[in-house]
Design a protein around this motif. Sequence first.
Motif, mmCIF file in Angstrom:
data_model
loop_
_atom_site.group_PDB
_atom_site.id
_atom_site.type_symbol
_atom_site.label_atom_id
_atom_site.label_comp_id
_atom_site.label_asym_id
_atom_site.label_seq_id
_atom_site.Cartn_x
_atom_site.Cartn_y
_atom_site.Cartn_z
ATOM 1 N N HIS A 395 6.624 5.297 6.860
ATOM 2 C CA HIS A 395 7.129 4.896 5.541
ATOM 3 C C HIS A 395 5.943 4.686 4.600
ATOM 4 O O HIS A 395 4.998 3.972 4.925
ATOM 5 N N LEU A 396 5.991 5.317 3.425
ATOM 6 C CA LEU A 396 4.915 5.143 2.443
ATOM 7 C C LEU A 396 5.028 3.816 1.692
ATOM 8 O O LEU A 396 4.148 3.486 0.883
ATOM 9 N N GLU A 397 6.104 3.053 1.964
ATOM 10 C CA GLU A 397 6.314 1.752 1.311
ATOM 11 C C GLU A 397 6.269 1.879 -0.212
ATOM 12 O O GLU A 397 5.716 1.033 -0.909
ATOM 13 N N HIS A 398 6.847 2.973 -0.701
ATOM 14 C CA HIS A 398 7.029 3.209 -2.139
ATOM 15 C C HIS A 398 5.707 3.431 -2.894
ATOM 16 O O HIS A 398 5.686 3.360 -4.120
ATOM 17 N N ARG A 399 4.644 3.736 -2.155
ATOM 18 C CA ARG A 399 3.344 3.956 -2.801
ATOM 19 C C ARG A 399 3.104 5.459 -2.982
ATOM 20 O O ARG A 399 2.818 6.164 -2.013
ATOM 21 N N ILE A 400 3.234 5.927 -4.209
ATOM 22 C CA ILE A 400 2.961 7.342 -4.495
ATOM 23 C C ILE A 400 1.504 7.434 -4.924
ATOM 24 O O ILE A 400 1.164 7.508 -6.106
ATOM 25 N N GLU A 401 0.621 7.383 -3.943
ATOM 26 C CA GLU A 401 -0.820 7.396 -4.162
ATOM 27 C C GLU A 401 -1.458 8.423 -3.244
ATOM 28 O O GLU A 401 -1.099 8.530 -2.066
ATOM 29 N N ARG A 402 -2.417 9.169 -3.764
ATOM 30 C CA ARG A 402 -2.999 10.277 -2.997
ATOM 31 C C ARG A 402 -3.601 9.829 -1.677
ATOM 32 O O ARG A 402 -3.446 10.521 -0.656
ATOM 33 N N ASN A 403 -4.281 8.687 -1.674
ATOM 34 C CA ASN A 403 -4.906 8.226 -0.434
ATOM 35 C C ASN A 403 -3.865 7.855 0.620
ATOM 36 O O ASN A 403 -4.057 8.107 1.816
ATOM 37 N N GLU A 404 -2.758 7.240 0.177
ATOM 38 C CA GLU A 404 -1.686 6.866 1.099
ATOM 39 C C GLU A 404 -1.023 8.101 1.691
ATOM 40 O O GLU A 404 -0.698 8.150 2.878
ATOM 41 N N ILE A 405 -0.805 9.113 0.859
ATOM 42 C CA ILE A 405 -0.166 10.350 1.318
ATOM 43 C C ILE A 405 -1.071 11.086 2.293
ATOM 44 O O ILE A 405 -0.637 11.529 3.363
#
Length: 456
Positions: A395-405
């Motif tokens: 789950h990305l926990e609603h973080r649309i961030e390049r590092n998280e992806i």
Amino acid sequence: MDQNNGRRVVLFPLPIQGCINPMFQMAKILHSKGFSITVIHTRFNAPKASSHPLFTFLEIQDGLSETDIRTDDNTWLFTLLNRRCEASFRECLTKLLGSSDSETGEKKQMISCLIHDSGWTFTGSVAESLKLPRLVLNVYTVSYFRSHFALPKLRREVNLLSQDSDQDDVVQEFPPLRKKDLVRLLKEKREYLEPYLNMILESTKSSSGIIFVMSCEELDQDSLPKAREEFKVPIFAIGPSHSKFPASSSSLFTQDETCIPWLDKQEDRSVIYVSFGSLASMTGPELIEIACGLRNSGQPFLLVVRVGSVKGTEWIEAIPEELMAKVNEKGKIVKWAPQQEVLKHRAIGGFLTHNGMNSVVESICEGVPMICLPCFWDQFLYARLVSDVWRVGLHLEHRIERNEIESAIRRLLFGSEGEAIRERMTLLKDKVERSVEENGSAYRSLESLIDHISSF
């Protein structure tokens, strides 16, 4: 296909892609069992009759304007459709029930029942007045459908929830949703939510049965007995039928078939497939973050960007030219993809998804682990089922961030964490496959449904 049994079933899908696909899979199942099929549909998002030459199609007026169909509030759109389609639907169904064969003058096949999407709420009174049995087809999981009637009450408490320090706690009335998920789910203005849900509940309880096309005992074991007790009508959890009855022929969008030759050139389990479904939208900066995360992962990727899904642009104009050049080195961007074919391809290693239930079930059926980025409504619950209950995704926990992806892709494809996820996905895939095979739970439920329809 079984020999024609002389009976006809009338289907009435809600005109959005996520509801059309399951309804047409239901139609194909019933047709394979010997039933003739008539589909009543709206002009808005009308299905392609030419893709289903064995079915009869009848179009009704829906009264929607261009302004109406551009709304972002689906609850309002469905409320409008229910208000404006009742008269034309009643006229169509009445004419169908009383019609004769134009060539022989003999009565047409006996109409066994009406099967309509749970989002249609006026159909109960129409069917009752015509003495036609009525079944409700449900595209949610049993667990979500049971719990989502509590949303109006939870909405009144959402301000308190948003101030709660324990945002990761599970919502007791709606497990496995977490409080932060519920805040997002209810943040949109939905003034028509409570009356609409009340009408859905009333319509469902007064029906002759509920068909859950996305559920089986293996996916909804705890919720099915409770649902039978609460609704007090026959419930048929017939499970996913994607492998036997592909949904591609019921797509409202033109599919880019060049995806498959491109995938053929990639290594096994190396590609990340990315799609956010037929309704979700994003901003230009969010698209850039997703593109950068995919590019930085170093893995090949297939990214679906629906025309009109990026706010303020027609397609992918938000991606700068320099970044696009880097994206094209490893990735392929298309406007729509033949999703079931893509997910079953040997090259697919993971699915970055909005967690619409069609997508979740298709991913499970093909054994593809997921990265979860839910956008609205039931998707928040399905994302938690994937990441927290079945544990077959991240789950990305609603973080649309390049590092998280980038990090999520690496975690999913490499190392012990990803390996454990793939092992659990294989086990879940096998369980679901067994459910639809002879004597499996979904197989038995489908046989019961056919007997139920034949008894009318």
